[in-house]
Motif scaffolding. Structure first.
Motif, PDB file in Angstrom:
ATOM      1  N   LEU A 246     -29.293 -35.221 -23.736  1.00 34.62           N
ATOM      2  CA  LEU A 246     -29.867 -34.816 -25.022  1.00 34.62           C
ATOM      3  C   LEU A 246     -29.501 -35.764 -26.147  1.00 34.62           C
ATOM      4  CD1 LEU A 246     -29.393 -30.948 -24.843  1.00 34.62           C
ATOM      5  CD2 LEU A 246     -31.470 -32.278 -24.475  1.00 34.62           C
ATOM      6  N   GLY A 247     -28.375 -36.463 -26.030  1.00 34.95           N
ATOM      7  CA  GLY A 247     -27.947 -37.384 -27.077  1.00 34.95           C
ATOM      8  C   GLY A 247     -28.646 -38.727 -27.028  1.00 34.95           C
ATOM      9  N   GLY A 248     -29.539 -38.940 -26.047  1.00 33.39           N
ATOM     10  CA  GLY A 248     -30.267 -40.195 -25.957  1.00 33.39           C
ATOM     11  C   GLY A 248     -29.670 -41.198 -24.997  1.00 33.39           C
ATOM     12  N   GLY A 249     -28.498 -40.898 -24.440  1.00 31.05           N
ATOM     13  CA  GLY A 249     -27.878 -41.784 -23.461  1.00 31.05           C
ATOM     14  C   GLY A 249     -28.444 -41.528 -22.069  1.00 31.05           C
ATOM     15  N   PHE A 250     -28.029 -42.341 -21.140  1.00 31.86           N
ATOM     16  CA  PHE A 250     -28.530 -42.256 -19.773  1.00 31.86           C
ATOM     17  C   PHE A 250     -27.367 -42.272 -18.792  1.00 31.86           C
ATOM     18  CE2 PHE A 250     -31.806 -44.049 -22.382  1.00 31.86           C
ATOM     19  CZ  PHE A 250     -32.960 -43.449 -21.945  1.00 31.86           C
ATOM     20  N   LEU A 251     -27.597 -41.696 -17.622  1.00 31.85           N
ATOM     21  CA  LEU A 251     -26.617 -41.740 -16.538  1.00 31.85           C
ATOM     22  C   LEU A 251     -27.328 -42.271 -15.308  1.00 31.85           C
ATOM     23  CD1 LEU A 251     -23.739 -41.091 -15.576  1.00 31.85           C
ATOM     24  CD2 LEU A 251     -24.618 -38.883 -14.809  1.00 31.85           C
ATOM     25  N   LEU A 252     -26.866 -43.423 -14.831  1.00 31.39           N
ATOM     26  CA  LEU A 252     -27.403 -44.042 -13.625  1.00 31.39           C
ATOM     27  C   LEU A 252     -26.474 -43.675 -12.479  1.00 31.39           C
ATOM     28  CD1 LEU A 252     -29.118 -47.239 -13.177  1.00 31.39           C
ATOM     29  CD2 LEU A 252     -26.918 -47.203 -12.066  1.00 31.39           C
ATOM     30  N   SER A 253     -27.001 -43.052 -11.425  1.00 32.61           N
ATOM     31  CA  SER A 253     -26.203 -42.645 -10.274  1.00 32.61           C
ATOM     32  C   SER A 253     -26.734 -43.358  -9.034  1.00 32.61           C
ATOM     33  CB  SER A 253     -26.285 -41.132 -10.049  1.00 32.61           C
ATOM     34  OG  SER A 253     -25.828 -40.436 -11.186  1.00 32.61           O
ATOM     35  N   VAL A 254     -25.830 -43.979  -8.296  1.00 35.46           N
ATOM     36  CA  VAL A 254     -26.191 -44.712  -7.082  1.00 35.46           C
ATOM     37  C   VAL A 254     -25.387 -44.139  -5.924  1.00 35.46           C
ATOM     38  CG1 VAL A 254     -26.218 -46.965  -5.947  1.00 35.46           C
ATOM     39  CG2 VAL A 254     -26.639 -46.805  -8.405  1.00 35.46           C
ATOM     40  N   THR A 255     -26.069 -43.833  -4.803  1.00 34.36           N
ATOM     41  CA  THR A 255     -25.380 -43.406  -3.594  1.00 34.36           C
ATOM     42  C   THR A 255     -25.785 -44.330  -2.453  1.00 34.36           C
ATOM     43  OG1 THR A 255     -27.129 -41.882  -2.922  1.00 34.36           O
ATOM     44  CG2 THR A 255     -25.356 -40.971  -4.268  1.00 34.36           C
ATOM     45  N   ALA A 256     -24.885 -44.464  -1.491  1.00 34.49           N
ATOM     46  CA  ALA A 256     -25.177 -45.264  -0.296  1.00 34.49           C
ATOM     47  C   ALA A 256     -24.452 -44.633   0.881  1.00 34.49           C
ATOM     48  CB  ALA A 256     -24.731 -46.699  -0.483  1.00 34.49           C
ATOM     49  N   GLY A 257     -25.069 -44.677   2.059  1.00 39.61           N
ATOM     50  CA  GLY A 257     -24.459 -44.090   3.244  1.00 39.61           C
ATOM     51  C   GLY A 257     -25.055 -44.663   4.513  1.00 39.61           C
ATOM     52  N   ASP A 258     -24.672 -44.085   5.634  1.00 35.47           N
ATOM     53  CA  ASP A 258     -25.179 -44.499   6.942  1.00 35.47           C
ATOM     54  C   ASP A 258     -25.382 -43.263   7.811  1.00 35.47           C
ATOM     55  OD1 ASP A 258     -22.669 -43.743   7.972  1.00 35.47           O
ATOM     56  OD2 ASP A 258     -21.897 -45.766   7.854  1.00 35.47           O
ATOM     57  N   GLU A 259     -25.655 -43.466   9.091  1.00 33.20           N
ATOM     58  CA  GLU A 259     -25.921 -42.318   9.968  1.00 33.20           C
ATOM     59  C   GLU A 259     -24.728 -41.373  10.070  1.00 33.20           C
ATOM     60  OE1 GLU A 259     -26.312 -45.430  12.179  1.00 33.20           O
ATOM     61  OE2 GLU A 259     -28.262 -45.791  11.321  1.00 33.20           O
ATOM     62  N   ASP A 260     -23.510 -41.924  10.022  1.00 28.49           N
ATOM     63  CA  ASP A 260     -22.308 -41.100  10.145  1.00 28.49           C
ATOM     64  C   ASP A 260     -21.921 -40.425   8.838  1.00 28.49           C
ATOM     65  OD1 ASP A 260     -22.049 -41.812  12.840  1.00 28.49           O
ATOM     66  OD2 ASP A 260     -20.971 -43.650  12.306  1.00 28.49           O
ATOM     67  N   PHE A 261     -22.404 -40.938   7.739  1.00 31.10           N
ATOM     68  CA  PHE A 261     -22.039 -40.404   6.425  1.00 31.10           C
ATOM     69  C   PHE A 261     -23.291 -40.388   5.554  1.00 31.10           C
ATOM     70  CE2 PHE A 261     -19.468 -40.841   2.349  1.00 31.10           C
ATOM     71  CZ  PHE A 261     -19.026 -39.552   2.382  1.00 31.10           C
ATOM     72  N   PRO A 262     -24.273 -39.524   5.885  1.00 31.96           N
ATOM     73  CA  PRO A 262     -25.583 -39.582   5.247  1.00 31.96           C
ATOM     74  C   PRO A 262     -25.585 -39.307   3.752  1.00 31.96           C
ATOM     75  CG  PRO A 262     -25.405 -37.634   6.621  1.00 31.96           C
ATOM     76  CD  PRO A 262     -24.176 -38.457   6.879  1.00 31.96           C
ATOM     77  N   ASP A 263     -24.633 -38.542   3.260  1.00 26.83           N
ATOM     78  CA  ASP A 263     -24.624 -38.257   1.828  1.00 26.83           C
ATOM     79  C   ASP A 263     -24.031 -39.404   1.029  1.00 26.83           C
ATOM     80  OD1 ASP A 263     -25.787 -35.804   2.271  1.00 26.83           O
ATOM     81  OD2 ASP A 263     -23.878 -34.778   2.440  1.00 26.83           O
ATOM     82  N   GLY A 264     -23.250 -40.250   1.675  1.00 24.74           N
ATOM     83  CA  GLY A 264     -22.705 -41.435   1.025  1.00 24.74           C
ATOM     84  C   GLY A 264     -21.752 -41.138  -0.105  1.00 24.74           C
TER      85      GLY A 264
ATOM     86  N   PHE B  92     -22.789 -44.354 -13.573  1.00 24.05           N
ATOM     87  CA  PHE B  92     -22.639 -45.387 -14.582  1.00 24.05           C
ATOM     88  C   PHE B  92     -23.348 -44.927 -15.845  1.00 24.05           C
ATOM     89  CE2 PHE B  92     -23.453 -49.474 -16.594  1.00 24.05           C
ATOM     90  CZ  PHE B  92     -22.290 -50.172 -16.322  1.00 24.05           C
ATOM     91  N   PRO B  93     -22.592 -44.530 -16.878  1.00 27.04           N
ATOM     92  CA  PRO B  93     -23.242 -44.084 -18.115  1.00 27.04           C
ATOM     93  C   PRO B  93     -23.774 -45.281 -18.907  1.00 27.04           C
ATOM     94  CG  PRO B  93     -20.862 -43.929 -18.320  1.00 27.04           C
ATOM     95  CD  PRO B  93     -21.142 -44.384 -16.925  1.00 27.04           C
ATOM     96  N   LEU B  94     -24.961 -45.123 -19.457  1.00 27.05           N
ATOM     97  CA  LEU B  94     -25.582 -46.160 -20.270  1.00 27.05           C
ATOM     98  C   LEU B  94     -25.963 -45.587 -21.624  1.00 27.05           C
ATOM     99  CD1 LEU B  94     -28.161 -47.632 -17.717  1.00 27.05           C
ATOM    100  CD2 LEU B  94     -26.057 -48.723 -18.471  1.00 27.05           C
ATOM    101  N   SER B  95     -25.654 -46.325 -22.678  1.00 23.87           N
ATOM    102  CA  SER B  95     -26.147 -45.935 -23.997  1.00 23.87           C
ATOM    103  C   SER B  95     -27.641 -46.246 -24.042  1.00 23.87           C
ATOM    104  CB  SER B  95     -25.422 -46.738 -25.081  1.00 23.87           C
ATOM    105  OG  SER B  95     -25.753 -48.119 -24.965  1.00 23.87           O
ATOM    106  N   ALA B  96     -28.322 -45.719 -25.034  1.00 25.46           N
ATOM    107  CA  ALA B  96     -29.746 -46.005 -25.186  1.00 25.46           C
ATOM    108  C   ALA B  96     -29.962 -47.507 -25.368  1.00 25.46           C
ATOM    109  CB  ALA B  96     -30.315 -45.218 -26.361  1.00 25.46           C
TER     110      ALA B  96
ATOM    111  N   VAL C 170     -23.509 -59.028 -20.765  1.00 31.66           N
ATOM    112  CA  VAL C 170     -23.518 -58.209 -21.977  1.00 31.66           C
ATOM    113  C   VAL C 170     -22.199 -57.460 -22.026  1.00 31.66           C
ATOM    114  CG1 VAL C 170     -24.657 -56.305 -23.186  1.00 31.66           C
ATOM    115  CG2 VAL C 170     -26.018 -57.951 -21.861  1.00 31.66           C
ATOM    116  N   THR C 171     -21.506 -57.570 -23.137  1.00 31.68           N
ATOM    117  CA  THR C 171     -20.246 -56.844 -23.296  1.00 31.68           C
ATOM    118  C   THR C 171     -20.477 -55.652 -24.198  1.00 31.68           C
ATOM    119  OG1 THR C 171     -19.602 -58.229 -25.165  1.00 31.68           O
ATOM    120  CG2 THR C 171     -18.889 -58.935 -22.991  1.00 31.68           C
ATOM    121  N   GLU C 172     -19.488 -54.800 -24.239  1.00 27.73           N
ATOM    122  CA  GLU C 172     -19.615 -53.599 -25.074  1.00 27.73           C
ATOM    123  C   GLU C 172     -19.674 -54.016 -26.497  1.00 27.73           C
ATOM    124  OE1 GLU C 172     -17.040 -50.309 -24.110  1.00 27.73           O
ATOM    125  OE2 GLU C 172     -16.673 -51.227 -22.184  1.00 27.73           O
TER     126      GLU C 172
END
Length: 81
Positions: A34-52, A57-61, A79-81
């Protein structure tokens, strides 16, 4: 309440040089808060660990606009903060 903007779920056939399983699936989710920021979520897995494992990673607008420019092909460098 967060708003989910995109969810990409991908699978691919991959193995290491010696034939051991490697990462074979992943997802990318981008939410806007709601504040205009973003949250980038990345998952990775394999056959033995499908949910990964998930990395969030929070991102400002402002940073989200820079990511958008980079995905459009613009070279921005570090790019730095």
């Amino acid at each position: 309440m967060d708003e989910e903007l995109i969810r990409l779920a991908l699978t691919w056939p991959v193995s290491t040089i010696d034939g051991e399983p490697s990462l074979t699936r992943g997802s990318l989710v981008i939410n806007r808060d709601l504040g205009g920021g973003f949250l980038l979520s990345v998952t990775a897995g394999d056959e033995d660990f499908p949910d990964g494992d998930e990395i969030q990673f929070p991102l400002s607008a402002e940073h989200a606009l820079l990511v958008q420019r980079a995905l459009s092909g613009e070279i921005l460098g570090e790019v730095t903060e």
